[in-house]
Scaffold this motif. Structure first.
Motif, mmCIF file in Angstrom:
data_model
loop_
_atom_site.group_PDB
_atom_site.id
_atom_site.type_symbol
_atom_site.label_atom_id
_atom_site.label_comp_id
_atom_site.label_asym_id
_atom_site.label_seq_id
_atom_site.Cartn_x
_atom_site.Cartn_y
_atom_site.Cartn_z
ATOM 1 N N SER A 169 3.495 -46.740 12.340
ATOM 2 C CA SER A 169 3.542 -47.900 13.232
ATOM 3 C C SER A 169 4.105 -47.532 14.601
ATOM 4 O O SER A 169 5.169 -46.918 14.714
ATOM 5 N N PRO A 215 12.076 -41.822 4.399
ATOM 6 C CA PRO A 215 11.681 -43.125 3.845
ATOM 7 C C PRO A 215 12.779 -44.159 4.041
ATOM 8 O O PRO A 215 13.946 -43.818 4.297
ATOM 9 N N PRO A 216 12.440 -45.441 3.934
ATOM 10 C CA PRO A 216 13.448 -46.496 4.118
ATOM 11 C C PRO A 216 14.510 -46.450 3.031
ATOM 12 O O PRO A 216 14.229 -46.090 1.888
ATOM 13 N N GLY A 236 13.679 -50.836 11.443
ATOM 14 C CA GLY A 236 12.580 -49.905 11.611
ATOM 15 C C GLY A 236 12.967 -48.448 11.476
ATOM 16 O O GLY A 236 12.107 -47.571 11.548
ATOM 17 N N PHE A 263 7.566 -49.118 15.068
ATOM 18 C CA PHE A 263 8.647 -48.369 14.435
ATOM 19 C C PHE A 263 8.952 -47.089 15.206
ATOM 20 O O PHE A 263 10.107 -46.676 15.311
ATOM 21 N N TRP A 294 4.975 -47.616 7.511
ATOM 22 C CA TRP A 294 6.313 -47.087 7.769
ATOM 23 C C TRP A 294 6.269 -45.825 8.629
ATOM 24 O O TRP A 294 7.057 -45.662 9.558
ATOM 25 N N GLN A 295 5.329 -44.953 8.330
ATOM 26 C CA GLN A 295 5.283 -43.669 9.020
ATOM 27 C C GLN A 295 4.615 -43.746 10.389
ATOM 28 O O GLN A 295 5.028 -43.031 11.317
ATOM 29 N N GLN A 337 3.353 -47.121 3.035
ATOM 30 C CA GLN A 337 3.821 -45.846 3.555
ATOM 31 C C GLN A 337 3.200 -45.534 4.912
ATOM 32 O O GLN A 337 3.867 -45.013 5.817
ATOM 33 N N VAL A 349 4.786 -56.653 7.616
ATOM 34 C CA VAL A 349 5.932 -55.741 7.639
ATOM 35 C C VAL A 349 6.586 -55.827 9.014
ATOM 36 O O VAL A 349 5.932 -55.606 10.044
ATOM 37 N N ILE A 409 5.770 -48.645 -2.479
ATOM 38 C CA ILE A 409 7.110 -48.211 -2.060
ATOM 39 C C ILE A 409 7.574 -47.045 -2.918
ATOM 40 O O ILE A 409 8.066 -46.026 -2.402
ATOM 41 N N VAL A 421 14.658 -52.062 1.632
ATOM 42 C CA VAL A 421 13.460 -52.868 1.879
ATOM 43 C C VAL A 421 13.738 -54.286 1.403
ATOM 44 O O VAL A 421 14.040 -54.512 0.220
ATOM 45 N N CYS A 425 13.384 -52.173 6.561
ATOM 46 C CA CYS A 425 12.262 -52.998 7.015
ATOM 47 C C CYS A 425 12.188 -54.238 6.130
ATOM 48 O O CYS A 425 12.854 -54.338 5.104
#
Length: 388
Positions: free
Chosen positions: A329, A6-7, A292, A332, A326-327, A323, A304, A51, A10, A296
């Motif tokens: 894209s 995870p980031p 990324g 990314f 983030w996972q 989520q 985003v 988040i 943010v 982010c």
């Protein structure tokens, strides 16, 4: 395939509204009021919930000017209660005694205040007349209520010569940190790039100065949009070993890694008395470009992006869960693969440590995988990529 970590940081652009019109702002247009496109209070809560479902990052309330939002402290408290480490990025000019107390009571761990010069004439070139004195007063109000603050400085031609004075000022005022931001030619920065943009050799000079200043200690120092600083640290340390030079380095310089908490750049993180996790998250060194990969940026409209300076959208939280963006894209995914880097970044032995500034590459070439355009290093022929 296992989920990507995870980031760790943010940034949320709470609004595009701002009371200043800084000439180096990443936005091309800045409103002097709230906009109808801004996420509503309820949408803001939903973003925080999404988040917090899978991550506990430093959550930076950015802008525009976040203090423009009348609900900003309700949002900050909601994020704090959700378990996020909440920070505030502001120009400091709107902080009076009442606002400082609200910041404290909302659980905000640290405030970053922008100073782009070691004196009023230099700072006000970028921020507007009176901005230096107003921000300085804002810092005094934060100190009165015990909220830690850091100073963020955008380094350009007008103030590059003032770095020692800026560092001395940060120490004198009692700042927790000084974060240096090396200008990225996006937004308004495109218009001033030729006039204010430093050349690659000057970047190298400033980053070497920063290494020496960080070794001396006394304050936390970080560089943003200067991933090649991590290459410089490795080079300087190797040179010192060859020469038999032994220095006592700050603990943060020993914590270079990709997987841990923290951020190398000029943005606020969390620190609270007695909270070792928050302090570690702020002070740890990680790697170069985190766009990324560890960082982010969520726009005021819910878009985003990999970071606030790389305007390529990965998704929108109004139509897709955070989520999932983030996972999954594709953007990314590409930024997480150093083997896709082009030019000299692609063959550089430091590419896993540095990666070059993807936003600067995009701003200069329209290709976010292109080589870092403001790096003087020439990769060694046949050298393999370093791992860490």
């Amino acid at each position: 395939m296992s989920p990507y970590p995870p980031p760790r940081l943010v940034f949320w652009e709470t609004t595009a509204g701002c009371n200043l019109a800084c000439i180096h702002c990443r936005r091309i247009t800045v409103a002097d009021q709230l906009l109808p496109q801004d996420l509503t209070t309820q949408e803001s809560f939903q973003l925080i919930d999404q988040i917090a479902e899978f991550a506990r990052p430093i959550f930076v309330l950015s802008g525009g000017e976040p203090l423009f939002r009348p609900d900003i402290f309700d949002i900050a408290r909601y994020a704090t209660d959700a378990g996020l480490i909440v920070a505030l990025a502001t120009n400091g000019t709107l902080i009076d005694g009442h606002v400082a107390r609200e910041i404290h009571d909302a659980g905000i761990r640290r405030v970053s205040v922008s100073f782009d010069g070691a004196d009023a004439p230099t700072h006000d070139i970028f921020r507007g007349k009176g901005a230096f004195d107003a921000a300085r007063q804002g810092i005094e109000e934060l100190k009165r209520v015990g909220v830690p603050f850091q100073i963020n400085t955008t380094v350009a031609r007008h103030n590059a010569h003032q770095m020692p004075e800026t560092l001395a000022l940060a120490k004198e005022w009692g700042a927790a940190a000084l974060h240096l931001f090396l200008l990225v030619p996006v937004g308004c920065g495109v218009e001033i790039a030729e006039d204010q943009q430093l050349q690659a050799d000057k970047y190298e000079e400033i980053l070497n100065w920063m290494y020496d200043a960080e070794v001396e200690g006394g304050i936390e120092l970080k560089a943003t949009c200067a991933p090649h600083y991590f290459r410089i640290v490795r080079q300087r340390q190797a040179q010192e070993r060859r020469l038999g030079i032994v220095r006592e380095r700050p603990a943060s310089m020993h914590r270079q890694r990709h997987a841990g908490g923290g951020h190398p750049g000029g943005h606020p993180g969390g620190e609270a008395e007695g909270n070792g996790q928050a302090r570690h998250a702020m002070n740890a060194m990680t790697k170069g470009c985190l766009a990324g990969t560890g960082v982010c940026f969520v726009s005021h409209r819910g878009e985003v992006f990999p970071c606030g300076y790389l305007p390529r959208e990965a998704g929108n939280i109004r139509s897709r869960p955070f989520q999932e963006i983030w996972q999954e894209s594709e953007l990314f995914q590409e930024l997480r693969n150093p083997d896709l880097l082009g030019g000299k970044c692609g063959i550089c032995e430091f590419k896993n440590l540095c990666s070059g500034c993807r936003a600067r590459a995009y701003g200069m070439t329209a290709d976010y995988l292109a080589e870092e355009p403001f790096c003087t290093y020439v990769p060694r022929q046949g050298a393999g990529a370093m791992t860490f």
